[in-house]
Scaffold this active site. Structure first.
Site, PDB file in Angstrom:
ATOM      1  N   GLY A   1       0.807  -1.225   0.000  1.00 42.68           N
ATOM      2  CA  GLY A   1       0.000   0.000   0.000  1.00 42.68           C
ATOM      3  C   GLY A   1       0.834   1.266   0.000  1.00 42.68           C
ATOM      4  O   GLY A   1       0.309   2.358   0.205  1.00 42.68           O
TER       5      GLY A   1
ATOM      6  N   ASP B   1      -1.428   7.067  -7.374  1.00 42.72           N
ATOM      7  CA  ASP B   1      -0.087   6.563  -7.068  1.00 42.72           C
ATOM      8  C   ASP B   1       0.967   7.101  -8.052  1.00 42.72           C
ATOM      9  O   ASP B   1       2.039   7.551  -7.633  1.00 42.72           O
ATOM     10  CB  ASP B   1      -0.064   5.023  -7.085  1.00 42.72           C
ATOM     11  CG  ASP B   1      -0.789   4.414  -5.897  1.00 42.72           C
ATOM     12  OD1 ASP B   1      -1.552   5.142  -5.230  1.00 42.72           O
ATOM     13  OD2 ASP B   1      -0.605   3.219  -5.633  1.00 42.72           O
TER      14      ASP B   1
HETATM   15  C1  MEV Z   1      -4.317   2.547  -3.773  1.00 36.87           C
HETATM   16  O1  MEV Z   1      -3.078   3.142  -3.440  1.00 36.87           O
HETATM   17  C2  MEV Z   1      -5.455   3.481  -3.460  1.00 36.87           C
HETATM   18  C3  MEV Z   1      -6.842   2.997  -3.868  1.00 36.87           C
HETATM   19  O2  MEV Z   1      -7.712   4.130  -3.668  1.00 36.87           O
HETATM   20  C4  MEV Z   1      -6.907   2.550  -5.312  1.00 36.87           C
HETATM   21  C5  MEV Z   1      -6.709   3.680  -6.321  1.00 36.87           C
HETATM   22  O3  MEV Z   1      -6.815   4.843  -5.985  1.00 36.87           O
HETATM   23  O4  MEV Z   1      -6.495   3.326  -7.507  1.00 36.87           O
HETATM   24  C6  MEV Z   1      -7.354   1.878  -2.985  1.00 36.87           C
END
Ligand code: MEV
Length: 330
Positions: A113, A160
């Protein structure tokens, strides 16, 4: 053909507010952290793309779309798919074809994450662009990296690859201009890694299925997260640590309601709050991966110990204002 090795580095990230809701609407408030992916790219005379990811225990090459393992099991090639696509899209963009040697090193925990995949994609595009002597803007790097990310993550929101490209603190919302902030004063965070790997795509799909079954309810939760993120941004700008902490706690509760927390994350979140954190929440897609606690110098050690006691791996992180950067090695 002039051959040069080019190194690019890009930061990982921690989402402070708005994961999952950002896939639907509203902003994510996200920080670049002082852990980076490093990629070195060099042209070769054939048309294969060779990857050395020996830090992760494997290496191999793509001949066309097919992966051939040199070290490690062949299925590991799947983990390189996004980077291969990012490299090919970069060549297409620059209207150049070449073989490549690409070396990946990273101190961002994988599948936790913290945006390790996007950071490697962004650094790959920048390094390949440099090795081909191409002129890529930050926007180019960000959108070419997104092409790679789509291959493995379905339709990611784009948060990201944006934070890995630009660094700092961002308000990211699909279809809206990016806002980048410099915060007053320093914010100190402890990240706790459950050491359980998980797939962002599976968790995003899980929330999607809940949305299909209970649209009104889930819509309401998403609305509340959007409000939490907007208030969170205000609190960050005011440097109001107590308010940021409260809102992190609320955000964690809402993510639990969406079904993406697990007991180890809950344990670490509560242990951090009990050890003096202003607030704590899971960060990223959930299902394992990491939590983040806002702390001050005084309580950092206690929070780290609390995370250890929950069998997590603590990392003290600072915000990094440095986005992707590139340099020639020779
Ligand atoms: C992943 O870092 C964050 C989520 O919101 C997925 C996304 O934004 O694509 C879970």
């Amino acid at each position: 053909m002039m051959k040069m090795a080019v190194e690019a580095t890009a930061p990982g990230k921690a989402i402070l507010f708005g994961e999952h809701s950002v896939v639907y609407r509203g902003p994510a408030i996200v920080l670049a952290i002082d852990k980076r992916a490093r990629v070195v790219a060099e042209r070769t005379d054939d048309d294969k793309i060779f990857f050395d990811a020996l830090d992760l225990g494997f290496s191999g090459f793509f001949d066309g779309e097919t992966y051939y393992a040199v070290n490690g099991e062949p299925w590991r090639g799947r983990r390189l798919l996004a980077f291969m696509v990012a490299a090919r899209k970069t060549m297409e963009h620059l209207d150049t074809e070449s073989g490549l040697n690409i070396t990946i090193r990273s101190d961002i925990p994988v599948a936790a994450g913290l945006g390790s995949s996007a950071a490697v994609s962004v650094a790959t595009v920048a390094a390949v662009g440099g090795a081909l002597d191409g002129d890529l803007s930050q926007e180019d790097i960000c959108s070419l990296a997104y092409e790679g990310e789509k291959v493995v993550h379905g339709t990611p929101s784009g948060v990201d690859n944006n934070i890995s490209t630009y660094g700092g603190v961002l308000r990211y919302e699909r279809g809206r201009e990016l806002e980048r902030f410099e915060l007053e004063g320093e914010l100190l965070f402890v990240i706790g890694n459950t050491l359980r790997r998980r797939s962002t795509k599976k968790l995003v799909d899980r929330v999607g299925r809940l949305m299909e079954r209970e649209p009104e309810l889930v819509d309401g939760i998403i609305d509340s997260i959007v409000r939490t993120s907007e208030n969170g941004l205000e609190a960050l700008k005011e440097a109001n640590l107590n308010r940021i902490g409260d809102l992190m706690n609320v955000n964690h509760g809402l993510l639990s309601a969406l079904g993406v927390s697990i007991s180890r994350l809950d344990l670490m979140v509560h242990a951090s709050r009990g050890s003096g954190a202003y607030g704590a929440k899971l960060t990223g897609a959930g299902g394992g991966g990491c939590m983040i606690a806002l702390t001050d110098g005084e309580n950092t050690g206690r929070i780290q110990k609390a995370i250890y006691r929950c069998r997590g791996e603590p990392h003290v992180v600072n915000i990094s204002y440095e986005g992707v950067n590139t340099r020639r090695l020779d």
